[in-house]
Structure formats: structure tokens, C-alpha cells
Design an enzyme around this catalytic site. Structure first.
Site, short mmCIF file in Angstrom:
data_model
loop_
_atom_site.label_atom_id
_atom_site.label_comp_id
_atom_site.label_asym_id
_atom_site.label_seq_id
_atom_site.Cartn_x
_atom_site.Cartn_y
_atom_site.Cartn_z
N GLU A 45 0.84 -1.20 0.00
CA GLU A 45 0.00 0.00 0.00
C GLU A 45 0.88 1.26 0.00
O GLU A 45 1.86 1.34 0.73
CB GLU A 45 -0.89 -0.03 1.25
CG GLU A 45 -1.92 1.07 1.32
CD GLU A 45 -2.87 0.91 2.50
OE1 GLU A 45 -3.88 1.61 2.56
OE2 GLU A 45 -2.59 0.05 3.37
N LYS A 114 -9.20 3.27 -2.76
CA LYS A 114 -9.54 2.43 -1.61
C LYS A 114 -10.97 2.72 -1.16
O LYS A 114 -11.36 3.88 -1.01
CB LYS A 114 -8.55 2.70 -0.47
CG LYS A 114 -8.62 1.71 0.69
CD LYS A 114 -7.46 1.97 1.67
CE LYS A 114 -7.46 0.99 2.83
NZ LYS A 114 -6.33 1.22 3.76
N CYS A 175 -5.68 -3.46 1.90
CA CYS A 175 -5.49 -3.57 3.35
C CYS A 175 -6.79 -3.69 4.15
O CYS A 175 -7.35 -4.75 4.26
CB CYS A 175 -4.66 -2.37 3.84
SG CYS A 175 -3.90 -2.66 5.47
N PRO A 358 21.26 3.46 29.40
CA PRO A 358 21.49 3.36 30.85
C PRO A 358 21.11 1.95 31.31
O PRO A 358 19.95 1.56 31.25
CB PRO A 358 20.53 4.41 31.42
CG PRO A 358 20.22 5.33 30.28
CD PRO A 358 20.24 4.46 29.06
N SER A 360 20.64 -0.56 34.12
CA SER A 360 20.42 -0.49 35.57
C SER A 360 20.70 -1.79 36.31
O SER A 360 20.81 -1.80 37.53
CB SER A 360 18.98 -0.07 35.85
OG SER A 360 18.09 -1.12 35.48
N ILE A 363 15.44 -5.93 34.86
CA ILE A 363 15.01 -6.73 33.72
C ILE A 363 14.62 -5.87 32.52
O ILE A 363 14.78 -6.29 31.36
CB ILE A 363 13.86 -7.68 34.12
CG1 ILE A 363 13.68 -8.77 33.05
CG2 ILE A 363 12.56 -6.90 34.34
CD1 ILE A 363 12.79 -9.91 33.49
N ASP A 364 14.13 -4.64 32.74
CA ASP A 364 13.71 -3.81 31.61
C ASP A 364 14.89 -3.38 30.76
O ASP A 364 14.88 -3.54 29.53
CB ASP A 364 12.93 -2.60 32.11
CG ASP A 364 11.56 -2.97 32.65
OD1 ASP A 364 11.01 -4.00 32.22
OD2 ASP A 364 11.03 -2.23 33.50
N SER A 365 15.90 -2.78 31.39
CA SER A 365 17.07 -2.37 30.60
C SER A 365 17.81 -3.60 30.08
O SER A 365 18.42 -3.56 29.00
CB SER A 365 18.01 -1.49 31.43
OG SER A 365 18.50 -2.18 32.56
#
Length: 709
Positions: A45, A114, A175, A358, A360, A363-365
Site C-alpha cells: 500500500e 480504496k 489492506c 542506561p 540499571s 530486567i527492563d534495561s
């Protein structure tokens, strides 16, 4: 033997407003399709402009340049003798349309606008375009001079019609039309149209691919026919990643499937199908009764055949066999989608030398760093395959001269050149988190900086004392909640300042030019709850995990530990999530879930009910009464519901400045585009009363039941 035809669809990594680059990729896909013997090529598209132009679709330049690029395609010698379905915006009678342009041998056969526009969630197509509300209606479109000089045509058909070749009939869907309750292909099939094309700009979302494939296979299982699905692939310059997966199906079966996540700019999928299979599949009396009553589509005749006849038939060519549809697990999707998005973002940002994170020790970083590692693995895999575009991009990003023949050999070698991490410790940091961050950076190969920022924090605190004569204290030292929060926020915000300082100067320290893009690592659940400091190190340039739940991130880390052979990751899974912004004592260690008053699983539940199920406080409480009864008392359900919406309301303002994130969840919090809600809320007095009254009634009934016993 039947009528065999080879057809092609594709996934293209288009970039909004990259007119020449997009056109080069379109032409390359046509060349590949012809090399594979295809007589029909379908593209994504709005492929000439890129799908994500947003308000640039309101500019006249966008339409002018689209025609200029189409002129290149029309004239290109490799774009002849093949039926082409090209996507671009078109202005008709002072109205803007999202169109398919069907061309053959320097002629435009049809411009098909469309019919049904995507206008929710991430999409605002009706802001830019008007839907073609006249089903099966065709009128004349007057071509611009730049096109007329090539085609010799002054006007062409514009509208909802079909292309009738010498051997079959085909028509286009675009789509969103596949996702509607009454998709166009149903009526098309009743009018004898045998090939449907669907050109899409469909973004990746966790667990979404199955819906797309189910709709596509159902389309031809119920109606019969051949279905070609094309999609954009890659980062189009925004929060979305378009996940490709071009496919070809026939009569409810998939015979070809492209990759869902790839660093390739051009991927062409072909299949050979037997048109007689479609005709045999449709020979049912009930279908015939509907077909004779179905209104007809105007057909545009073209002297061209998709299949060979007579002496031209190649007896060695056979229909393509069915394939088993490939689905990635959610963990694989997290490893691949954001990684491809990060690579596209990096290679398309001029003068950028890599990423800064950064790190730390949480678990996120860790998840963000692991996704960067996954990106490096994908790049190395493509380098080993000899993909020249990936190799050239890697050399340029790493600062190698054009004459260089350097090719990275391992993910760690590449990461050491482009990935920079830092542990920004304070007196509240534990030795465990510091060591985890250092060990992870070493395993990944990142250039790691370990520092203490206590002197900076102390300076800010001393400045406040000098000005006001008061010294704020943490709560564990006798301070108030206001003091406690302010002292936490000083650390969090200074980390953001230091992150940008190091991102700008670390390449200089290492003798490189350019700066680094700062990566954020706030997950969707914490953003939903507002459990982050405004303008802290969650404020970054982009965030690959900002649309992913904590629950999914834990599963991803467990998957990566096994698949990437990184046992260091298991220590992050078992660690208690903590911001480490308060002093650690023998009786107290800060815990994220304790601070928030919710588990991460509970936050995910609230997120889906609020956004995906479209429920307010009262509706959420009603739903949770059914889902959580037996797990906790009704008074606790009421308390959590009220607390969630209270925190959501008072922290909603943070989402106005949240870092642009990879969109991965249907309950994403992105205020700027996806989640359009206020950021100043009244008190929820009326829903609260209804909830409290319901709790009271339930408790009264429970008390009466006990009396009866």
C-alpha cells in the site's frame, strides 16, 4: 494440465517521502518477479510514497512526486510485459484518494481508489484521504501531462472495476478492506473475478499475524480464488514496524509465504497456480444461485494473458505445492520485530554512531540490551549471507571508510562498535545490580561505563539546602512522602542528563564522529500506571520495549537465555524488580510491585480492559468481578479498580512526553497518536459510588447466606 500462471507479490522496506529510494526498490521487485517468470506483480500500500507520510499526504508535492516516480516505472525497460499493481496517492476532482494504479506496457489500465479506510488505533487515513463510496462505479480521470506524454493517454478509468485479461479476471483490495465485515472480494468472486490482490500497510503487533492469515485463507476458502497479499516491511520513520510476510493463497490454502522479520529491503514471493482449480472449486449450485443475482463489475479488457497457451506451454512447470504457515512465538516476535526496527532507525539516522543505554541491572534495561544483541545477531547473519546493503550500512554506521573491506564477524564485535552502556550508581544501588549490568555488557560486547553519581546528586541536594535552609530526608530517615519522592526524582532525572551527556561525547572519547541515540526502557505496564519519573532516564530518543508488557518481557528473557546461549539472563528473571532510589536497610528494600500496589499481570489485565475492551472504571470492575472472584475478596477488586484508574488519571500527563516506542501491544499508552485520551481528569465520583454500592450489596448477600446456613 490446466491454465498455469506464475504470479508475484512482495514485501518492500519503504521509507516515508524517500521517493527515489522507494521507486528503486519497486523496480527491483519487478525485476526479480520477471526473473522468476511472473506475469503479475503486486506491491504494498502507498509504496511510492511510503505508508507513514501522515500529514505529508495533505501536501501537493507528495502527489506531484508520486506521478514523477510512476513515470520512471512506466518508462523503465524492465517494467514491461508484466501486469503491475502499484500503490500511490492520487488527487481526483480536488479530493485525495489512496489508490492502486494498474499498468501494463506503458499504459495505465485502471486507477482503483480504496473503498474502506483504516481509521482507528494507529491509523488516521480519513484525515488524509476520502473513501471511494461508489461501489462498482467507474468514471474518467484526466492524467497529468508528464504521464500522458509517456502513455499517449489523455484520460483513464478511475473507480471500482476489474481487469479482464485473455485468460482470467483480477481485481484489487487494499489492506483494511480485507478486515471489514463485508469485504469486496466476496462480491468480486460472485462476478467471476478469479484473482484478488491485497496491498497492505499492516504493522506488527504481538500475536497479530494469525488474524491476518485467517482472514486471507477464509477469503478464498469460502469464495474460491487466488489471493496475493503484499505488505510493507521495516520502520517507515515512526513508531510502527511493518512486518512483511507477503503471501499467496488459493482456495483456502497457502502456497507461498515470505519472511515476517527481515533486514532485506526487497523480498519477492512467487507461486505458480492453476486457474482451473479455482473454476472447479466454484462449481457449486448454491454459489451459482448467488452469482446470477450478483451485480456486475465493469471490466477493463486487456490484450494480455497471464498463462501460456498452445506451443508456449512449458510442461516442466507445475503448480506450487502448499506450504505450512510459519508463526513466530511471542518471544521470537520480541526478539525480531524491535531488533529490525532498531536497525532501520539506526541506519537511516544520518551522523549517528550507535546507541546508548542506561543499564540499571534490572530486567527492563536488560531486555532492551538483549534486543540490541538480537539486532547485532541479525546483522551478522545477513553479513554472512553476503547481503551487500546490510554490509554497507554496517560499515557506514561503524565509521569505516568507503574503501574498507571490513565485515563484522560476531555480534560482540559489532556491538563494541555501536552499542554503549552505563551503570549510573548511587549509594542506594546494590552491588548485585551493578555486577549484573557489568556482566551483561561484557557478554553482549557493549562498551560499558561504570560510574557513581553521588557527588552530582549531593550537589543538587546541597544547592536546595543552601537556598531554602531545609534539608530533605528519605522516609526511612524520618522524611515526609514529599521529601522521599523528591529525593528519588533527583537521582532519576540526573540519570537522564548524564545519559545524554555520555551519548554525545562517548564517540568523541573513542575517536569517532557523530553521537549516540539514547534508548529508553520503560515497559508498557509501568507507563500505564505512571510508575516512572517524568523526564528521567525513561525519557530517551526511542524505546524498543515501551509497548511490551512486563510479563512478555520476562518470557522473552527466558527465551533469549536459551536461544542466545546467555545464562547471565536468568539472574535478571529471578531478581526482585526495584528502582533502587531509596536507601536499603535491613528491614526495607524498595520493590516495584509493592510501590505500585499491583502485580505486573494485574496491570496487563487493566490495560487490556481499558483500551482493547474499551471499558471505563465501572465496566472494568464488572468484568473483574467475574474474572477475579475466588482469587481475592470483592472489596479488594473494588480497591484495585479504583486505585488503578486514580493513578492512571493523575499520571496521564506523563504520557504526553513519553519516549516514542515500538508499538507492540493493543493497549499501548502512547498519548501522541495511539491512545488519544485527556491528561487532566475529574474525580470518578459516579463510578466510585456504583462500585461501592455493588460491594455493599454483595457483602450483604454473603452475610445473609451465612445466616441461612
Amino acid at each position: 494440465m490446466g491454465h498455469l500462471t506464475t504470479i508475484a507479490t512482495c514485501s518492500l522496506n519503504q521509507w516515508a517521502l524517500d521517493f527515489e529510494g522507494n521507486t528503486e526498490r519497486i523496480i527491483r521487485s519487478i525485476q526479480i518477479a520477471k526473473e522468476k517468470g511472473a506475469k503479475l506483480r503486486v506491491g504494498p500500500e502507498l509504496e511510492i510514497t511510503g505508508y507513514g507520510c501522515l500529514d505529508h499526504f495533505l501536501e501537493g508535492d507528495t502527489y506531484l512526486h508520486s506521478w514523477e516516480m510512476l513515470a520512471r516505472i512506466l518508462e523503465h525497460p524492465d517494467c514491461q510485459d508484466i501486469l503491475l499493481d502499484i500503490g500511490m496517492p492520487v488527487g481526483h476532482r480536488n479530493t485525495r484518494y489512496n489508490c492502486r494504479v494498474i499498468i501494463l506496457n506503458k499504459k495505465i489500465l485502471l486507477i482503483r481508489p480504496k473503498l474502506f479506510l483504516a481509521n482507528d488505533g494507529n491509523y488516521r487515513e480519513m484525515r488524509y484521504f476520502t473513501p471511494w463510496m461508489r461501489s462498482r462505479h467507474v468514471e474518467k480521470y484526466y492524467l497529468p501531462g508528464i504521464i500522458s506524454r509517456i502513455t499517449g493517454q489523455h484520460k483513464v478509468d478511475f473507480g471500482d472495476a476489474a481487469i479482464s485479461t485473455l485468460d482470467t479476471c483480477l481485481a484489487a483490495e487494499t489492506c483494511e478492506e480485507l478486515f471489514t465485515p463485508a469485504p469486496p472480494h466476496a462480491n468480486m468472486s460472485l462476478d467471476g473475478i478469479e484473482i484478488f490482490t491485497n496491498s497492505s500497510g499492516s504493522h506488527h503487533e504481538l500475536r497479530k499475524l494469525n488474524k491476518r492469515i485467517e482472514l486471507m485463507t477464509h477469503a478464498t476458502k469460502s469464495c474460491g480464488g487466488v489471493y496475493l497479499y503484499a505488505n510493507q516491511q521495516g520502520c517507515d520513520g515512526d513508531r510502527l514496524y511493518y512486518d512483511g510476510c507477503a503471501m499467496i493463497g488459493i482456495n483456502g490454502r497457502i502456497v507461498a509465504q515470505g519472511s515476517q522479520f527481515s533486514l532485506n529491503d526487497v523480498e519477492v514471493v512467487t507461486a505458480t497456480v492453476d486457474l482451473e482449480e479455482v473454476r472447479a472449486y466454484r462449481f457449486a449450485p448454491s454459489r451459482g444461485l448467488q452469482a446470477v443475482q450478483a451485480p456486475a463489475y465493469e471490466r477493463i479488457d486487456v490484450d494480455f494473458s497471464l498463462s501460456a497457451t498452445g506451443s508456449d506451454v512449458d510442461l516442466s512447470i507445475r503448480p506450487t505445492e502448499d506450504v505450512k504457515v510459519r508463526y513466530h512465538t511471542p518471544e521470537e516476535e520480541i526478539a525480531l520485530g524491535p531488533a529490525c526496527w532498531l536497525w532501520d532507525y539506526l541506519r537511516r539516522c544520518g551522523g549517528v554512531a550507535g546507541y546508548f543505554l542506561p543499564l540499571s541491572g534490572g530486567i527492563d534495561s536488560c531486555a532492551t540490551a538483549t534486543i540490541v544483541h538480537s539486532m547485532c545477531r541479525l546483522v551478522i547473519a545477513d553479513c554472512e549471507k553476503g547481503h551487500q546493503q546490510v554490509i554497507a550500512d554496517a560499515r557506514r554506521i561503524c565509521g569505516e571508510p568507503e574503501s574498507s573491506d571490513w565485515v563484522p564477524k560476531t555480534p560482540q564485535e559489532l556491538a563494541n562498535r555501536i552499542f554503549h552502556t552505563s551503570f549510573m550508581g548511587t549509594e542506594n544501588s546494590s552491588t548485585e545490580t551493578r555486577q549484573r549490568a557489568k556482566d551483561l555488557a561484557s557478554v553482549i560486547g557493549a562498551y560499558h561505563v561504570d560510574l557513581n553519581m553521588d557527588s552530582v546528586v549531593s550537589s543538587v541536594r546541597s544547592l536546595f539546602t543552601f537556598i531554602t535552609g531545609k534539608t530533605p530526608q528519605f522516609k526511612v530517615h524520618g522524611g515526609t512522602s514529599a521529601e522521599n519522592l523528591a529525593l528519588q526524582n533527583i537521582q532519576a532525572r540526573l540519570r537522564m542528563v548524564l545519559a545524554y551527556l555520555f551519548a554525545q561525547l562517548l564517540p568523541w572519547v573513542r575517536g569517532r564522529t557523530g553521537g549516540l541515540l539514547v534508548l529508553g526502557s520503560a515497559n508498557v505496564d509501568e507507563s500505564l500506571r505512571g510508575y516512572l519519573t517524568k523526564y528521567d532516564c525513561s525519557s530517551a530518543d526511542i524505546n524498543p520495549i515501551g509497548g511490551i508488557s512486563k510479563t512478555d518481557l520476562k518470557s522473552f528473557i527466558a527465551y533469549a537465555a536459551r536461544t542466545f546461549d546467555m545464562p547471565i539472563l536468568t539472574s535478571f528473571i529471578t531478581a526482585v524488580p526495584t528502582a533502587e532510589l531509596e536507601p536499603i536497610t535491613k528491614d526495607y528494600v524498595q520493590s516495584d510491585e509493592a510501590d505500585m500496589g499491583f502485580t505486573y499481570d494485574e496491570l496487563s489485565a487493566f490495560g487490556r480492559l481499558r483500551k482493547t475492551a474499551k471499558l471505563g472504571p465501572w465496566g472494568t470492575f464488572e468484568k473483574l468481578l467475574h474474572e477475579w472472584s475466588g482469587k481475592m475478596p470483592v472489596s479488594k477488586i473494588a480497591e484495585k479498580t479504583k486505585n488503578f484508574f486514580w493513578y492512571y488519571a493523575i499520571n496521564r500527563h506523563k504520557m504526553t512526553t513519553i519516549t516514542p516506542s515500538y508499538h507492540a501491544e493493543q493497549y499501548g499508552t502512547d498519548d501522541n497518536r495511539f491512545d488519544l485520551r485527556p491528561f487532566l481528569y475529574p474525580r470518578f465520583t459516579w463510578p466510585w459510588k456504583k462500585i461501592d454500592e455493588t460491594v455493599k450489596k454483595i457483602k450483604e448477600r454473603e452475610a445473609e447466606s451465612k445466616k441461612d446456613i
